[in-house]
Design an enzyme around this catalytic site. Structure first.
Site, short mmCIF file in Angstrom:
data_model
loop_
_atom_site.label_atom_id
_atom_site.label_comp_id
_atom_site.label_asym_id
_atom_site.label_seq_id
_atom_site.Cartn_x
_atom_site.Cartn_y
_atom_site.Cartn_z
N CYS A 68 16.00 18.42 13.26
CA CYS A 68 15.15 19.44 12.62
C CYS A 68 16.00 20.42 11.82
CB CYS A 68 14.34 20.16 13.69
SG CYS A 68 13.44 21.61 13.10
N CYS A 91 15.33 24.15 12.40
CA CYS A 91 15.85 24.56 13.71
C CYS A 91 17.31 24.97 13.59
CB CYS A 91 15.73 23.41 14.72
SG CYS A 91 14.04 22.87 15.04
#
Length: 326
Positions: free
Chosen positions: A32, A35
């Protein structure tokens, strides 16, 4: 300061929830991109705000064989997702990699950390003292109070602080101690008090626990100088700020309650039951002590606890899905 803890199992996470009053969890994945972008912000906040057994910051890798069970248990479907837990229960949730929303959440959380730290350091351990049993199915939600917005009118503020009412340890008057530190509040010019309590999130209120421990009169004491327990109280909800005394006398309260002598237990605490249907989706409460149970000109309060259910943050529903990894 404590470092962020990497969660490797649901058992480890449950153990942390049981030991730390406040837990912030970052649910992420290695693939991600958003993230990874927000990770340094989260680490910085963790380093500045972590407190042993008070505030713990953790990371949950949703790709891990065991840790992903934690994500499934809390219905995490977007990455990153940040969940704030108070006393083991979900208090707030932020979806998406928006640094400003995350910082805003944590800055408001710092009030709770400060209050919890002060209470824990003055005795009584990490748990909050309660003067009476909790109603079945409800919990102490006093930590949702925005302590910076607290206001107490007509208090003898030369000696007392309004935050004292929400101290976590047992009142000193119930301890066998020679300490001269005062951990209660008294009214000043007469027996009336106006306490304004704004919340960080909307709540459902079921009960208010009021603890009052005035000293017993001695032979040489002037009873007019000995503070009283509150008798008549009025409650007002969802006000943007405190009321004045004249206004509080004139307008219709959400509920008016008279506390009888038999309502006080051995801990000096009265469980003030509320008309629950009137106390849904509450963002603030004003507690107006109208009079006391005697002829003195002062009323004393030692502790106030709010019992009910905490809700979601009022503006969470408007969060944009920025940086969601789907």
């Amino acid at each position: 300061m404590s470092k962020t803890i990497e969660i490797t199992s649901s058992e480890q996470f449950s153990d942390i929830l049981s030991k730390s009053r406040i837990v912030v969890a970052d649910f992420y994945a290695n693939w991600c991109g958003p993230c990874k972008q927000i990770a340094p912000v989260y680490e910085q906040l963790s380093m500045s705000l972590s407190r042993p057994n008070i505030a713990t910051f953790v990371k949950v890798n949703t790709e891990g064989d065991k840790a992903k069970d934690v994500a499934q248990a809390y219905a995490v479907t977007h990455l990153p997702t940040f969940i704030l837990f108070r006393d083991g229960k979900i208090a707030e949730k932020v979806k998406g990699a928006d640094p400003q929303k995350l910082k805003s959440l944590i800055e408001k959380l710092s009030n709770d950390i400060e209050t919890a730290g002060e209470g824990g350091s003055s005795g009584g351990g990490g748990m909050t003292w309660l003067g009476a049993d909790l109603p079945r199915g409800y919990s102490d939600i006093s930590d949702v109070i925005d302590v910076k917005g607290l206001e107490l009118l007509n208090a003898d503020d030369t000696e007392f602080s309004v935050r004292t009412l929400f101290n976590r340890p047992k009142p000193s008057s119930l301890e066998k101690s020679d300490s001269e530190q005062k951990d209660w509040v008294e009214s000043d010019t007469d027996e009336q008090l106006l306490l304004f309590m704004p919340f960080n999130s909307s709540v459902k209120l079921h009960t208010i626990q009021i603890t009052s421990l005035p000293p017993k009169a001695g032979e040489d004491d002037d009873e007019d100088e000995i503070p009283m327990r509150p008798k008549t109280i009025k409650l007002f909800t969802n006000r943007p700020h405190n009321l004045g005394f004249d206004e509080a006398e004139d307008i219709q309260p959400t509920q008016e309650i008279e506390i009888g002598e038999d309502d006080w237990n051995a801990n000096g605490t009265a469980n003030v039951g509320l008309r629950f249907v009137r106390f849904q989706n509450i963002t603030s409460v004003i507690l107006f002590v109208v009079d006391g149970d005697g002829s003195s000109e002062k009323v004393r309060l030692d502790r106030v606890r709010l019992i009910g259910e905490s809700g979601e943050k009022r503006d969470l529903g408007k969060l944009e899905k920025i940086g969601d990894g789907e």
